[in-house]
Design a protein around this motif. Structure first.
Motif, PDB file in Angstrom:
ATOM      1  N   ARG A 127       1.127  -0.557  -0.201  1.00  0.00           N
ATOM      2  CA  ARG A 127      -0.002  -0.257  -0.439  1.00  0.00           C
ATOM      3  C   ARG A 127       0.672   1.304  -0.325  1.00  0.00           C
ATOM      4  O   ARG A 127       1.924   1.612   0.014  1.00  0.00           O
ATOM      5  N   MET A 128       0.317   2.603  -0.185  1.00  0.00           N
ATOM      6  CA  MET A 128       1.281   3.396  -0.578  1.00  0.00           C
ATOM      7  C   MET A 128       1.005   4.228   0.834  1.00  0.00           C
ATOM      8  O   MET A 128       0.009   4.613   1.460  1.00  0.00           O
ATOM      9  N   VAL A 129       2.032   4.819   1.190  1.00  0.00           N
ATOM     10  CA  VAL A 129       2.322   5.440   2.509  1.00  0.00           C
ATOM     11  C   VAL A 129       2.771   7.027   2.380  1.00  0.00           C
ATOM     12  O   VAL A 129       3.725   7.099   1.040  1.00  0.00           O
ATOM     13  N   TYR A 130       3.374   7.490   2.991  1.00  0.00           N
ATOM     14  CA  TYR A 130       3.498   9.052   3.415  1.00  0.00           C
ATOM     15  C   TYR A 130       3.749   9.132   1.908  1.00  0.00           C
ATOM     16  O   TYR A 130       4.388  10.499   1.092  1.00  0.00           O
ATOM     17  N   ASN A 131       1.955  10.013   2.315  1.00  0.00           N
ATOM     18  CA  ASN A 131       1.154  10.117   1.044  1.00  0.00           C
ATOM     19  C   ASN A 131       1.822   9.974  -0.779  1.00  0.00           C
ATOM     20  O   ASN A 131       2.154  10.858  -1.207  1.00  0.00           O
ATOM     21  N   ALA A 132       1.851   9.154  -0.284  1.00  0.00           N
ATOM     22  CA  ALA A 132       1.975   8.303  -1.567  1.00  0.00           C
ATOM     23  C   ALA A 132       3.141   7.706  -2.170  1.00  0.00           C
ATOM     24  O   ALA A 132       3.954   8.444  -3.304  1.00  0.00           O
ATOM     25  N   LEU A 134       6.054   6.652  -0.919  1.00  0.00           N
ATOM     26  CA  LEU A 134       6.538   5.765  -0.938  1.00  0.00           C
ATOM     27  C   LEU A 134       5.409   4.138  -1.350  1.00  0.00           C
ATOM     28  O   LEU A 134       4.724   4.991  -0.224  1.00  0.00           O
ATOM     29  N   LYS A 135       6.207   2.861  -1.204  1.00  0.00           N
ATOM     30  CA  LYS A 135       5.030   1.993  -1.066  1.00  0.00           C
ATOM     31  C   LYS A 135       5.425   1.569  -0.027  1.00  0.00           C
ATOM     32  O   LYS A 135       6.707   0.894  -0.122  1.00  0.00           O
ATOM     33  N   ALA A 136       4.524   0.651   0.429  1.00  0.00           N
ATOM     34  CA  ALA A 136       5.118   0.300   1.468  1.00  0.00           C
ATOM     35  C   ALA A 136       4.556  -1.792   1.465  1.00  0.00           C
ATOM     36  O   ALA A 136       3.579  -1.884   0.649  1.00  0.00           O
TER      37      ALA A 136
END
Lengths: 323, 262
Positions: A127-132, A134-136
């Motif tokens: 899923r996308m993190v850090y406001n898209a 980064l992908k985690a």
């Protein structure tokens, strides 16, 4: 592995959304293991859905228009069916049900899932993190899981004849009826229409103010496109809030997207999908927006929008005259 | 009316340099040099709580607004600015855990504070916040507190023994009348920016300090395997020209003529 997916959470998804959700399910299990839970209003899935079973679920009482009124019935259905993985759409309604249901049935949960697979770590979701930015990838283990899926990231499943639906009926939740005294919905079509638009003009804060929006609207008229905005443009009322593009709004996948005066923050660009032509206009030659564009124009976006609209009009006129 | 706003102070991720997003692994990217801001949706929740407080005052009713955040990530100057805009009480729960991708722990800490405090009629939170962006914390909090929930609220109006919440649903805007208590997540609200305090407000509240509590979370979290930067770059062509007309004409000839062909 038993996999189930829920359709028509909060008013009915379009066909593509459902078939992409089925596409996500197919990465985990074959058609013979997939059950479709079709809530009230989900008749649009038709008879061509690639699954082994269809459960048509009706919940008593007036349409709740929110997860609160469906949660009790969905929890009861989950406890009867006990799927290993349950998939819902990743919009607000689907995510709400996924998270709250996972609490009640004690299952792992992830929202905004854009990739899913089974590995030695058990169920692994991306899923996308850090406001898209980064992908985690997260390991959710081997237990049951409820996932809210970012359907745009999955391919459409193919059509197959679905079996005749089994009917399930649940009474209205008395706690919901005592809590919610009244609910009425005013339809807003703009956001849904935008997600399917073939041409889009997106305005960012660089447009400078509401008074400059006629330039963008003029360009929309010339290219035959829909008007959209970044979050700041939508919050400031330059475009309708339903036409906000980005992680907190609509995802678009147009054939042509002209972005006027947006910096190119990931929270916004994550809302532009597909491989359509992307044109960026920004006064700042180092704007991050240009890194994801096919064509970049360093210019004042208001005057350039006017000029471009005029050029398109003249080119069309001369092409028509030459015929 | 007792209103609790759960908010988060976050790094301004738009200011992070592109280089710092690379090679993330499982560690937090270096964001130490960027300013800290209120999460935009939480800022909207705070402003809407203040608007509700004013609306209740017009009706002759008292509303008290408490703002609650969980550290790490707090920023003292932001916390101290909240009383000046009208927040009655500011509480910061401090904990040592890495809360980046642990929504259940964050919800547990928030619920722990609420359990020790007097009951609230309305709990407001932003619909999501970085870095996790999962939107799970408010929903887990609603489940922990046993509260009914309305998501993606854009506006609030006080009613007699009830609250009218306007919130987005698929394809429309729902106007819902509900009995408190409840939890609402605030999305792209009609009023999204927190008001700016006057100098007088700042002077009047200069001695107000946030209350700090130390708590520990025990809930589990999904195991982060790794972080990666998604590849988005395209082969961008810069459209050059001496003026806007030249650039627009080139753009049309090179790209738009074909794209606009019916």
């Amino acid at each position: 592995m038993k996999v189930a997916m829920v359709a028509a959470v909060g008013g009915g998804e379009d066909r593509d959304t459902l078939f992409r959700l089925a596409g996500a399910a197919r990465t985990l299990a074959g058609q013979e293991e997939l059950t479709l839970w079709l809530l009230d209003g989900g008749a649009g899935a038709g008879e061509l859905f690639p699954c082994q079973r269809v459960l048509r679920v009706s919940v008593g009482g007036p349409a709740p228009y929110c997860g609160e009124g469906l949660l009790t019935a969905l929890t009861a259905l989950y406890r009867e069916e006990r799927p290993q993985i349950l998939l819902l759409t990743g919009d607000t309604a689907g995510s709400e049900l996924a998270v709250r249901l996972s609490c009640r049935v004690v299952a792992a949960c992830a929202t905004g899932v854009c990739g899913v697979e089974y590995g030695k770590e058990g169920l692994v979701c991306s899923r996308m993190v850090y406001n898209a930015n980064l992908k985690a990838r997260f390991a959710l283990g081997n237990g049951p899981a409820v996932l809210a899926v970012s359907t745009a990231d999955f391919a459409l499943a193919e059509e197959r004849f679905a079996p005749k639906p089994e009917e399930r009926a649940y009474p209205a939740d008395p706690a919901y009826q005592a809590w919610c005294l009244d609910a009425s919905v005013q339809p807003l079509e703009e956001g849904d229409g935008l997600s399917r638009a073939k041409r889009v003009v997106v305005c960012g804060h660089g447009m400078g103010g509401r008074e400059n929006m006629p330039a963008a609207l003029n360009l929309c008229g010339e290219v035959g496109g829909a008007l959209a905005g970044t979050r700041s443009a939508a919050i400031d009322g330059w475009v309708p809030p339903e036409n906000l593009v980005g992680i907190s709004g609509v995802s678009v996948a147009p054939e042509l997207c002209i972005v006027l005066g947006a910096s190119g923050a990931q929270a916004f660009t994550a809302g532009i999908r597909g491989d359509g032509l992307l044109v960026g206009v920004n006064r700042d030659e180092n704007a991050p927006l240009f890194q994801i564009c096919d064509a970049a124009v360093v210019a004042d976006c208001v005057s350039f929008a006017d000029t471009l609209a005029q050029v398109i009009r003249e080119k069309r006129r001369s092409a028509d005259a030459g015929r | 009316m007792r209103i609790l706003v759960c908010f988060k102070i976050v790094d301004d991720l738009e200011a992070v340099m592109a280089e710092d997003w690379k090679h993330a692994g499982t560690d937090a990217p270096d964001t130490g040099y960027v300013r800290r801001v209120l999460n935009c949706f939480d800022e909207a929740a705070l402003e809407n709580a203040l608007l509700l407080k004013e609306a209740y005052a017009v009706l002759g009713e008292t509303a008290e607004v408490t703002a609650l955040t969980v550290a790490p990530g707090y920023s003292e100057h932001l916390l101290r600015g909240l009383p000046a805009v009208g927040i009655d009480r500011v509480v910061c729960v401090e904990c040592a855990e890495d809360l980046r991708f642990a929504p259940a722990v964050t919800a547990e800490l928030l619920a722990g504070f609420v359990a020790q405090d007097s009951p609230y009629d309305l709990v407001l939170t932003g619909i999501q916040a970085p870095p996790g962006n999962s939107g799970m914390v408010p929903l887990l909090l609603a489940e922990s507190l046993g509260l009914p929930c309305v998501t993606d609220a854009v506006d609030f109006h006080p009613g007699k023994g009830a609250l009218v919440v306007e919130h987005r649903v698929r394809g429309g805007l729902c106007r819902r009348t509900v009995r408190p208590p409840l939890l609402c997540t605030v999305g792209n609200a009609r009023r999204s920016y927190l008001r700016i305090p006057t100098l007088g407000d700042k002077l009047r509240t200069k001695h107000c300090r946030p209350a700090y509590r130390t708590m520990t979370g025990t809930a589990g979290a999904p195991r982060l395997l790794y972080l990666e930067r998604p590849e988005q770059a395209r082969c961008c062509m810069r459209i050059e020209g001496k003026d806007a007309v030249t650039k627009a004409t080139r753009l049309y000839e090179l790209f738009l003529r074909e794209a606009l062909a019916e």
